[in-house]
Design an enzyme around this catalytic site. Structure first.
Site, PDB file in Angstrom:
ATOM      1  N   LYS A   1       4.864 -28.090  11.088  1.00 45.24           N
ATOM      2  CA  LYS A   1       4.843 -27.512   9.745  1.00 45.24           C
ATOM      3  C   LYS A   1       6.234 -27.614   9.114  1.00 45.24           C
ATOM      4  CE  LYS A   1       5.809 -22.846  11.482  1.00 45.24           C
ATOM      5  NZ  LYS A   1       5.381 -21.431  11.475  1.00 45.24           N
TER       6      LYS A   1
ATOM      7  N   TYR B   1      34.727 -19.220  -7.135  1.00 48.35           N
ATOM      8  CA  TYR B   1      34.227 -18.154  -8.005  1.00 48.35           C
ATOM      9  C   TYR B   1      34.662 -16.783  -7.501  1.00 48.35           C
ATOM     10  CZ  TYR B   1      31.055 -21.300 -10.526  1.00 48.35           C
ATOM     11  OH  TYR B   1      30.525 -22.298 -11.314  1.00 48.35           O
TER      12      TYR B   1
END
EC number: 5.1.1.1
Length: 382
Positions: free
Chosen positions: A45, A267
């Protein structure tokens, strides 16, 4: 401060790259197949846990797995399109999924409710189903209170020729902690579920409860089959067994600059350099799957030495403190790998981000170039 303008070195990478080592997948599959009491289902998966579903599936089938598992039917179709004709189970679908195509393409489906059973039974063809019992997660699977009714309804649908009940499945909540008492409860509930199914007249030949951790640590959870996904790519959630990580992430340094002590980085200026140093910019960030929570904690391998990630990880880039000597623009650094050369591992990145390895390997984005290392002759893997 000044940016150092240096031409990229010949042979360096043009962008971030993810290398997948299928030899590692083969080794892990062999180990897990040896541990499993019954058959081994290779769960591929989420694109094979980010490693390529078809490649992981083929490798696992060549090294001891006999079946495949996915969540949705949409994940099943590419496996069939690739010519993989082994038994294949899909276990997480809405009521209105295309169960007719599943029957036509020989894809088994899990049935967790009466509503799902009715939809599967009404679809064209005769579907092979695995009744799914919730053994203690309050998540997917039938609630124990409705299990007996589901089993009886499934038997009636079987007698009408609408379905064939070939399996019963469950899942353990705390298998990564083998001593947790909830595992005993899950095993007991699963045993009860099997007896209830038999009492309803069902004879499921496939009975599966164990995933990676229970396959490695809990023989009492082994039945006719084990479902293993994370273990194939080198992740043992229990931390009990040394598996082989199959993923290496690298990126080039696209800019190098020399800065003074006290220079703020990124930032929010969450980091200021403690001394004069060189900063390297990597063109990879949280949009590519690197967790922002690892900002200021992560490390990368630069010329055989670990160097810290400084400042905040941005959407497309991060900054590494390269130290007093710096490196050449265009050189490749390793963000994570198997750890055999001193590089950080996926496990370490998960710890830096307060998450699990599964989230790291499945989160690497489509902008990152993939390269797969194939498996040579099987005897070279021994």
């Amino acid at each position: 401060m000044s940016a150092t303008a240096i031409a990229p070195r010949a042979g360096t990478s043009s962008g971030p790259r993810l290398d997948i080592d299928l030899q590692a997948v083969g080794r892990n599959t062999r180990l897990l197949a040896d541990r499993a009491a019954g058959e081994l289902m290779a769960v591929v998966k989420a694109d094979g846990f980010g490693h390529g579903a078809v490649d992981v599936a083929r490798t696992a089938l060549a090294h001891g797995a006999t079946r495949l598992g996915v969540t949705t039917l949409d994940e099943a179709w590419p496996l069939r399109d690739a010519g993989l004709a082994v038994p294949l189970l899909s276990w997480l679908n809405p009521v209105d999924a295309d169960y007719g195509s599943a029957a036509a393409r020989d894809v088994d489906v899990a049935v967790p409710s009466l509503q799902h059973l009715a939809a599967v039974a009404a679809a064209p063809g005769r579907s092979r189903v695995h009744l799914h019992l919730d053994t203690g997660l309050a998540r997917d699977g039938a609630d124990p209170a409705s299990w007996g009714q589901l089993c009886r309804a499934a038997r009636r649908a079987e007698q009408r020729g609408e379905v064939e009940v070939v399996g019963v499945m469950g899942h353990l909540a705390c298998a990564d902690e083998p001593g947790d008492e909830s595992n005993a409860l899950g095993r007991t509930r699963f045993a009860w579920g099997l007896e209830t199914a038999r009492a309803a007249g069902l004879r499921p030949r496939d009975r599966h409860l164990a995933a990676t951790s229970a396959t490695l640590n809990d023989p009492r959870a082994h039945h006719t089959m084990s479902r293993v996904g994370a273990g194939l790519v080198g992740i043992d959630p229990s931390g009990s067994t040394r598996l082989h990580p199959a993923m290496t992430l690298t990126a080039p340094v696209v800019q190098v600059r020399k800065v003074r002590a006290g220079t703020p980085v990124g930032y929010g200026h969450t980091h200021r350099t403690a001394a004069a140093t060189h900063l390297g910019l990597l063109p990879i960030g949280y949009a590519d799957g690197l967790p922002r929570l690892a900002s200021g904690r992560g490390q990368v391998l630069v010329r055989g030495v670990r160097r810290p990630v400084v400042g905040r990880i941005s959407m497309d880039q991060l900054v590494v403190d390269l130290g007093s000597r710096g490196i050449d623009q265009g050189e490749t650094v390793t963000l994570f790998g198997p750890g055999t050369h001193g590089e950080p591992t996926v496990s370490e990145w998960a710890a830096w981000a307060d998450t699990i390895e599964h989230e790291i390997v499945t989160g690497i984005g489509a902008r990152v170039e993939r390269r797969t290392r194939p498996v040579p002759h099987l005897r070279s893997l021994s």
